[in-house]
Design a protein around this motif. Sequence first.
Motif, PDB file in Angstrom:
ATOM      1  N   CYS A 269      33.590  40.684  29.974  1.00  0.00           N
ATOM      2  CA  CYS A 269      34.193  39.354  29.431  1.00  0.00           C
ATOM      3  C   CYS A 269      33.000  39.145  28.014  1.00  0.00           C
ATOM      4  CB  CYS A 269      33.971  38.192  30.108  1.00  0.00           C
ATOM      5  SG  CYS A 269      35.224  38.372  31.663  1.00  0.00           S
TER       6      CYS A 269
ATOM      7  N   VAL B  56      43.826  41.040  31.201  1.00  0.00           N
ATOM      8  CA  VAL B  56      43.474  40.181  32.301  1.00  0.00           C
ATOM      9  C   VAL B  56      44.339  38.869  32.670  1.00  0.00           C
ATOM     10  CG1 VAL B  56      41.259  38.416  32.414  1.00  0.00           C
ATOM     11  CG2 VAL B  56      41.140  41.027  31.794  1.00  0.00           C
TER      12      VAL B  56
ATOM     13  N   THR C 137      41.252  39.264  38.748  1.00  0.00           N
ATOM     14  CA  THR C 137      41.735  40.609  38.611  1.00  0.00           C
ATOM     15  C   THR C 137      41.237  41.477  39.656  1.00  0.00           C
ATOM     16  OG1 THR C 137      40.257  41.259  36.895  1.00  0.00           O
ATOM     17  CG2 THR C 137      41.927  40.257  36.117  1.00  0.00           C
TER      18      THR C 137
ATOM     19  N   ARG D   2      38.403  37.886  27.896  1.00  0.00           N
ATOM     20  CA  ARG D   2      38.336  38.480  29.122  1.00  0.00           C
ATOM     21  C   ARG D   2      38.961  39.941  29.231  1.00  0.00           C
ATOM     22  NH1 ARG D   2      36.382  35.053  32.848  1.00  0.00           N
ATOM     23  NH2 ARG D   2      37.022  36.057  34.930  1.00  0.00           N
TER      24      ARG D   2
ATOM     25  N   GLN E 264      35.510  43.610  34.826  1.00  0.00           N
ATOM     26  CA  GLN E 264      35.834  43.317  33.522  1.00  0.00           C
ATOM     27  C   GLN E 264      34.455  43.382  32.758  1.00  0.00           C
ATOM     28  OE1 GLN E 264      38.975  40.006  35.128  1.00  0.00           O
ATOM     29  NE2 GLN E 264      37.522  39.173  33.770  1.00  0.00           N
TER      30      GLN E 264
END
Lengths: 350, 111
Positions: A66, A178, A136, A174, A64
């Motif tokens: 974020c 997500v 995730t 995010r 990710q």
Amino acid sequence: MIKSLKASGNKLAMIKNQLKVLAGEPFQTELPTFVEKLKPLGQFPLKPNKLEIFQINLGYMCNQVCKHCHVDAGPDRNEIMTKQHLERCIEILRVNKIPTVDLTGGAPEMNPLFRWFVEELTKIGVEEIIVRSNLTIIRANKKYYDLPEFFKKHNVHVVSSLPYYQAGKTDAQRGDGVFAKSIKALQELNAVGYGIEGSNLKLDLVYNPNGAYLPSDQAELEAEFKKNLKKDFDIYFHNLFAITNIPISRFLDYLVASDNYEEYMEKLVMAFNPAAVEGVMCKNTISVDWDGYMYDCDFNQMLDMKVADKSTQHIDDFDLEKLEVRTISINQHCYGCTAGAGSSCQGTVA
Amino acid sequence: MEKSYYNPKDLKKFGDIAEFEPKLAEKFFDYYGEVFKEGALTAREKSLIALAVAHTEQCPYCIDAYTEDALTRGVSEAQMMEAVHVGAAIKSGATLVHGVQMMNKVKKQSM
């Protein structure tokens, strides 16, 4: 997907530029520095208590990106802890009997040695193994699908970020999609027993504000999260940790770019709570970076403020006695941990 | 004098009203603090009521303060806007219900 500050060539990717922002206004004229706030309390220099948490950053790689990430983690980051350093951490934990190991990243599960490391920690009898999972990752690739079972097998305490119980705010912070993946991952964790009332498989969530404001009462937020996640998705968890966004890295970039920086710092200073100082996490935690260097906390790690005692800055030179009498390094970002009810990786502190 | 009637920084000076009349200010702020404490209504519910009233009163300071308060409490945008609609509905309803007064007079004075 957005890039990390580092990959995008953002000037705040250079730590000296972050420190420059923190040293500038409003602390030149209008607001007291963190040192000035601690002195009248007799808390300067800030000293630690007993070391209870050994927080290890297994690498800055993450699936990710974020917007608020204080690590500036992402798929484009390749810093990762080697087996040599992991073995040294195991040795430190075995000899010094530090009760809690807190594994973070990036996504710590993306370190290829993650499972081996957790297994070794189990073998030496570490009391508590915390994994800060972004959720995730459990749904990112088939090779991670069995993580809930793996966590269960090793009685890992799972701590996961979920900034809101609805998609809009979560995805805004995010990344698109997500929230849906996080919900699926939480359901899978629940299915193996995590987060269920009475279960010793601990599942805690981390809430952080979706912008330039501070978190409110942790218990009130926890009640809202529990009510809504149960109602909408039949999801259960144990505790919600309300964490204040610390003005460094990507969150600092957001604050500056959105013209919220000075006002946010003023909010942190106005909300300074002397009672929170005694509970700040740097008093019982050491943070280790992927390269084996040690810091008073994860945030100091990102500002490259290593522990002050130069003779024990690297895990190869780990010296518990010296670390427990060190002076903790502070700067204006520390106001983030002392605002309101305080903030730490374990939630509020006061 | 300021060049505009409203300055966002004045919100932080609210407590300064005690400078000209400390006793009444103290009573007011004590009362204000008590009202917003958790009671039969939760602090969150009171925050949403305050947000709605802030809009019907069209007080920019109050809108600023209670929007932020709602954000910190994890109130969703939809919940905040619904609260504003509640205020708007009462405000417009209060206007429209006076239409009955107008109608009464029209009917009384008309053949």
